[in-house]
Design a protein around this motif. Sequence first.
Motif, PDB file in Angstrom:
ATOM      1  N   MET A 173       0.831  -1.209   0.000  1.00 36.66           N
ATOM      2  CA  MET A 173       0.000   0.000   0.000  1.00 36.66           C
ATOM      3  C   MET A 173       0.865   1.257   0.000  1.00 36.66           C
ATOM      4  SD  MET A 173      -2.919   1.494   0.071  1.00 36.66           S
ATOM      5  CE  MET A 173      -3.694   3.021   0.579  1.00 36.66           C
ATOM      6  N   LYS A 174       1.897   1.287   0.885  1.00 36.30           N
ATOM      7  CA  LYS A 174       2.748   2.460   0.972  1.00 36.30           C
ATOM      8  C   LYS A 174       3.560   2.647  -0.305  1.00 36.30           C
ATOM      9  CE  LYS A 174       5.655   4.873   4.317  1.00 36.30           C
ATOM     10  NZ  LYS A 174       6.319   4.800   5.643  1.00 36.30           N
ATOM     11  N   THR A 175       4.049   1.545  -0.866  1.00 39.16           N
ATOM     12  CA  THR A 175       4.816   1.623  -2.109  1.00 39.16           C
ATOM     13  C   THR A 175       3.937   2.128  -3.246  1.00 39.16           C
ATOM     14  OG1 THR A 175       6.269  -0.184  -1.416  1.00 39.16           O
ATOM     15  CG2 THR A 175       6.169   0.316  -3.772  1.00 39.16           C
ATOM     16  N   LYS A 176       2.707   1.614  -3.337  1.00 33.35           N
ATOM     17  CA  LYS A 176       1.776   2.048  -4.389  1.00 33.35           C
ATOM     18  C   LYS A 176       1.482   3.531  -4.268  1.00 33.35           C
ATOM     19  CE  LYS A 176      -2.891   1.226  -6.185  1.00 33.35           C
ATOM     20  NZ  LYS A 176      -4.147   0.443  -6.011  1.00 33.35           N
ATOM     21  N   ALA A 177       1.232   3.995  -3.038  1.00 36.82           N
ATOM     22  CA  ALA A 177       0.931   5.407  -2.818  1.00 36.82           C
ATOM     23  C   ALA A 177       2.138   6.282  -3.173  1.00 36.82           C
ATOM     24  CB  ALA A 177       0.522   5.637  -1.375  1.00 36.82           C
ATOM     25  N   THR A 178       3.348   5.793  -2.870  1.00 39.62           N
ATOM     26  CA  THR A 178       4.567   6.534  -3.213  1.00 39.62           C
ATOM     27  C   THR A 178       4.694   6.678  -4.722  1.00 39.62           C
ATOM     28  OG1 THR A 178       5.677   5.680  -1.229  1.00 39.62           O
ATOM     29  CG2 THR A 178       7.077   6.623  -2.949  1.00 39.62           C
ATOM     30  N   LEU A 179       4.416   5.597  -5.445  1.00 42.68           N
ATOM     31  CA  LEU A 179       4.492   5.638  -6.912  1.00 42.68           C
ATOM     32  C   LEU A 179       3.429   6.563  -7.491  1.00 42.68           C
ATOM     33  CD1 LEU A 179       5.163   1.853  -7.655  1.00 42.68           C
ATOM     34  CD2 LEU A 179       6.796   3.749  -7.752  1.00 42.68           C
ATOM     35  N   TRP A 189      -0.277  14.152  -5.680  1.00 42.33           N
ATOM     36  CA  TRP A 189       0.731  14.533  -4.686  1.00 42.33           C
ATOM     37  C   TRP A 189       0.117  14.467  -3.287  1.00 42.33           C
ATOM     38  CZ3 TRP A 189       5.796  14.886  -4.403  1.00 42.33           C
ATOM     39  CH2 TRP A 189       6.381  15.587  -3.347  1.00 42.33           C
ATOM     40  N   ASP A 190      -1.093  14.974  -3.157  1.00 38.52           N
ATOM     41  CA  ASP A 190      -1.786  14.925  -1.868  1.00 38.52           C
ATOM     42  C   ASP A 190      -1.944  13.482  -1.399  1.00 38.52           C
ATOM     43  OD1 ASP A 190      -3.687  16.503   0.127  1.00 38.52           O
ATOM     44  OD2 ASP A 190      -4.789  14.716  -0.490  1.00 38.52           O
ATOM     45  N   TYR A 191      -2.351  12.610  -2.310  1.00 40.52           N
ATOM     46  CA  TYR A 191      -2.523  11.196  -1.948  1.00 40.52           C
ATOM     47  C   TYR A 191      -1.182  10.565  -1.588  1.00 40.52           C
ATOM     48  CZ  TYR A 191      -3.914   6.304  -2.217  1.00 40.52           C
ATOM     49  OH  TYR A 191      -4.140   4.974  -1.922  1.00 40.52           O
ATOM     50  N   GLY A 192      -0.138  10.913  -2.353  1.00 46.91           N
ATOM     51  CA  GLY A 192       1.177  10.325  -2.119  1.00 46.91           C
ATOM     52  C   GLY A 192       1.779  10.717  -0.787  1.00 46.91           C
ATOM     53  N   VAL A 193       1.726  12.028  -0.451  1.00 50.07           N
ATOM     54  CA  VAL A 193       2.353  12.461   0.800  1.00 50.07           C
ATOM     55  C   VAL A 193       1.551  11.993   2.017  1.00 50.07           C
ATOM     56  CG1 VAL A 193       3.490  14.448  -0.237  1.00 50.07           C
ATOM     57  CG2 VAL A 193       1.216  14.735   0.773  1.00 50.07           C
ATOM     58  N   TRP A 226       5.911  25.340   0.291  1.00 51.67           N
ATOM     59  CA  TRP A 226       5.530  24.062  -0.321  1.00 51.67           C
ATOM     60  C   TRP A 226       5.951  22.879   0.550  1.00 51.67           C
ATOM     61  CZ3 TRP A 226       1.896  23.002  -3.421  1.00 51.67           C
ATOM     62  CH2 TRP A 226       1.794  21.722  -3.964  1.00 51.67           C
ATOM     63  N   ALA A 227       7.100  22.983   1.181  1.00 54.51           N
ATOM     64  CA  ALA A 227       7.535  21.918   2.092  1.00 54.51           C
ATOM     65  C   ALA A 227       6.565  21.802   3.260  1.00 54.51           C
ATOM     66  CB  ALA A 227       8.950  22.184   2.591  1.00 54.51           C
ATOM     67  N   ALA A 228       6.188  22.956   3.829  1.00 55.90           N
ATOM     68  CA  ALA A 228       5.255  22.943   4.960  1.00 55.90           C
ATOM     69  C   ALA A 228       3.908  22.385   4.546  1.00 55.90           C
ATOM     70  CB  ALA A 228       5.100  24.363   5.516  1.00 55.90           C
ATOM     71  N   TYR A 229       3.435  22.777   3.374  1.00 57.74           N
ATOM     72  CA  TYR A 229       2.151  22.261   2.873  1.00 57.74           C
ATOM     73  C   TYR A 229       2.184  20.743   2.749  1.00 57.74           C
ATOM     74  CZ  TYR A 229      -1.274  20.840  -0.633  1.00 57.74           C
ATOM     75  OH  TYR A 229      -2.266  20.175  -1.315  1.00 57.74           O
ATOM     76  N   SER A 230       3.271  20.227   2.199  1.00 57.83           N
ATOM     77  CA  SER A 230       3.391  18.777   1.998  1.00 57.83           C
ATOM     78  C   SER A 230       3.457  18.042   3.338  1.00 57.83           C
ATOM     79  CB  SER A 230       4.638  18.466   1.174  1.00 57.83           C
ATOM     80  OG  SER A 230       4.570  19.096  -0.094  1.00 57.83           O
ATOM     81  N   LEU A 231       4.218  18.583   4.278  1.00 53.79           N
ATOM     82  CA  LEU A 231       4.353  17.937   5.582  1.00 53.79           C
ATOM     83  C   LEU A 231       3.052  18.025   6.386  1.00 53.79           C
ATOM     84  CD1 LEU A 231       7.912  19.260   6.459  1.00 53.79           C
ATOM     85  CD2 LEU A 231       7.321  16.891   5.952  1.00 53.79           C
ATOM     86  N   ILE A 232       2.393  19.171   6.320  1.00 56.47           N
ATOM     87  CA  ILE A 232       1.123  19.324   7.041  1.00 56.47           C
ATOM     88  C   ILE A 232       0.055  18.428   6.435  1.00 56.47           C
ATOM     89  CG2 ILE A 232      -0.742  20.948   7.565  1.00 56.47           C
ATOM     90  CD1 ILE A 232       1.400  23.132   7.789  1.00 56.47           C
ATOM     91  N   SER A 233       0.094  18.255   5.113  1.00 54.28           N
ATOM     92  CA  SER A 233      -0.868  17.357   4.462  1.00 54.28           C
ATOM     93  C   SER A 233      -0.752  15.950   5.020  1.00 54.28           C
ATOM     94  CB  SER A 233      -0.636  17.335   2.941  1.00 54.28           C
ATOM     95  OG  SER A 233      -0.937  18.588   2.367  1.00 54.28           O
ATOM     96  N   ARG A 234       0.485  15.546   5.334  1.00 59.54           N
ATOM     97  CA  ARG A 234       0.706  14.234   5.916  1.00 59.54           C
ATOM     98  C   ARG A 234       0.011  14.137   7.286  1.00 59.54           C
ATOM     99  NH1 ARG A 234       3.976  10.029   4.593  1.00 59.54           N
ATOM    100  NH2 ARG A 234       3.900   8.392   6.168  1.00 59.54           N
ATOM    101  N   PHE A 250       4.652   9.960  -7.084  1.00 61.38           N
ATOM    102  CA  PHE A 250       5.745  10.265  -8.018  1.00 61.38           C
ATOM    103  C   PHE A 250       5.216  10.710  -9.375  1.00 61.38           C
ATOM    104  CE2 PHE A 250       9.060   9.149 -11.117  1.00 61.38           C
ATOM    105  CZ  PHE A 250      10.125   9.870 -10.590  1.00 61.38           C
ATOM    106  N   THR A 251       4.000  10.298  -9.744  1.00 62.35           N
ATOM    107  CA  THR A 251       3.450  10.742 -11.034  1.00 62.35           C
ATOM    108  C   THR A 251       3.267  12.255 -11.054  1.00 62.35           C
ATOM    109  OG1 THR A 251       1.134  10.402 -10.352  1.00 62.35           O
ATOM    110  CG2 THR A 251       2.267   8.537 -11.389  1.00 62.35           C
ATOM    111  N   ALA A 252       3.105  12.877  -9.878  1.00 61.51           N
ATOM    112  CA  ALA A 252       3.036  14.342  -9.826  1.00 61.51           C
ATOM    113  C   ALA A 252       4.351  14.937 -10.302  1.00 61.51           C
ATOM    114  CB  ALA A 252       2.724  14.803  -8.406  1.00 61.51           C
ATOM    115  N   ILE A 253       5.457  14.332  -9.884  1.00 56.37           N
ATOM    116  CA  ILE A 253       6.783  14.815 -10.293  1.00 56.37           C
ATOM    117  C   ILE A 253       6.939  14.691 -11.804  1.00 56.37           C
ATOM    118  CG2 ILE A 253       9.273  14.445 -10.019  1.00 56.37           C
ATOM    119  CD1 ILE A 253       8.605  13.308  -7.204  1.00 56.37           C
TER     120      ILE A 253
END
Length: 292
Positions: free
Chosen positions: A1-7, A226-230, A160-168, A10-13
């Motif tokens: 699950m975690k690997t799938k979400a990471t991938l 990206w939201d789903y991934g982080v 952007w870093a804060a947004y990504s970390l807070i989203s987590r 990554f499609t956002a990148i």
Amino acid sequence: MKTKATLIGFTAILMWSFLALMTAASGTMPPFQLSAITFAIGSLPGLALFAARPERLQSLRQPPKVWLAGVGGLFGYHFLYFTALRNAPAVEAGLIAYLWPLLIVVGSALLPGEKLGWHHIVGAIAGLAGTALIVAKNGLAFDPAYSLGYVAAFLCAFTWAAYSLISRKFEAVSTDVVTGFCLATSILSLVCHLGLETTVWPETATQWVAVVGLGLLPVGLAFYVWDYGVKNGDIQILGASSYAAPLLSTLILIIFGFGDISARIGLSCVLITGGAMLAAKDMVLRKKDVAS
């Protein structure tokens, strides 16, 4: 699950790698106008989903802190990025702004359940070094006269870093709410455009296609995945891997005839790819263990 979400994250990148090409093809539309239109387009799929399944509108009922983080992240990043480019040379401002992947990796140590390893930090620094080779191809010259632009660029990276970390930390919040973030960002960008810019519309069908493409992918779908991934993937790997965006963007521009391949690009490729692989070594080892 975690690997799938990471991938998935990554499609956002990958989509952000086409941002430069699509922006160049979109014509001379000023940045806030472009932001207003593309974020509006980016919200359309979510609005269509809400129309088809009205019960999902419940996801928009979030505490003010969720809206502040989401809209502040999307609109704040773009507002600060445009401010940086208007008040400092693009090369230096762009490199400072690209501190956000490193800030995500280091900042992830503050998240519950996360453990920051040396390979995460070294991988992110290698990615930053590779990015510097791409962005600063003619050297760097930080001038105090552009201090406002440099500060805005750093705040852009921090935002952007804060947004990504807070989203987590808001991992229980449905990704559907990103639709609301995009719509609010579109409205705020429109206000900035009307107050600061002169309206310029695309002149050709190709430019319109590029604008729509921006809204559907790098300024649309990318924010959802990206939201789903982080929230569900490995945020440290995603942070370090984000340095692939400027490399892939440069390679795409070369493919389409906007640049030339060089030893500098090759070294950048080694640094960024190697850094991402080093940061992801735990995930790779986990997959090997499962396979064995």
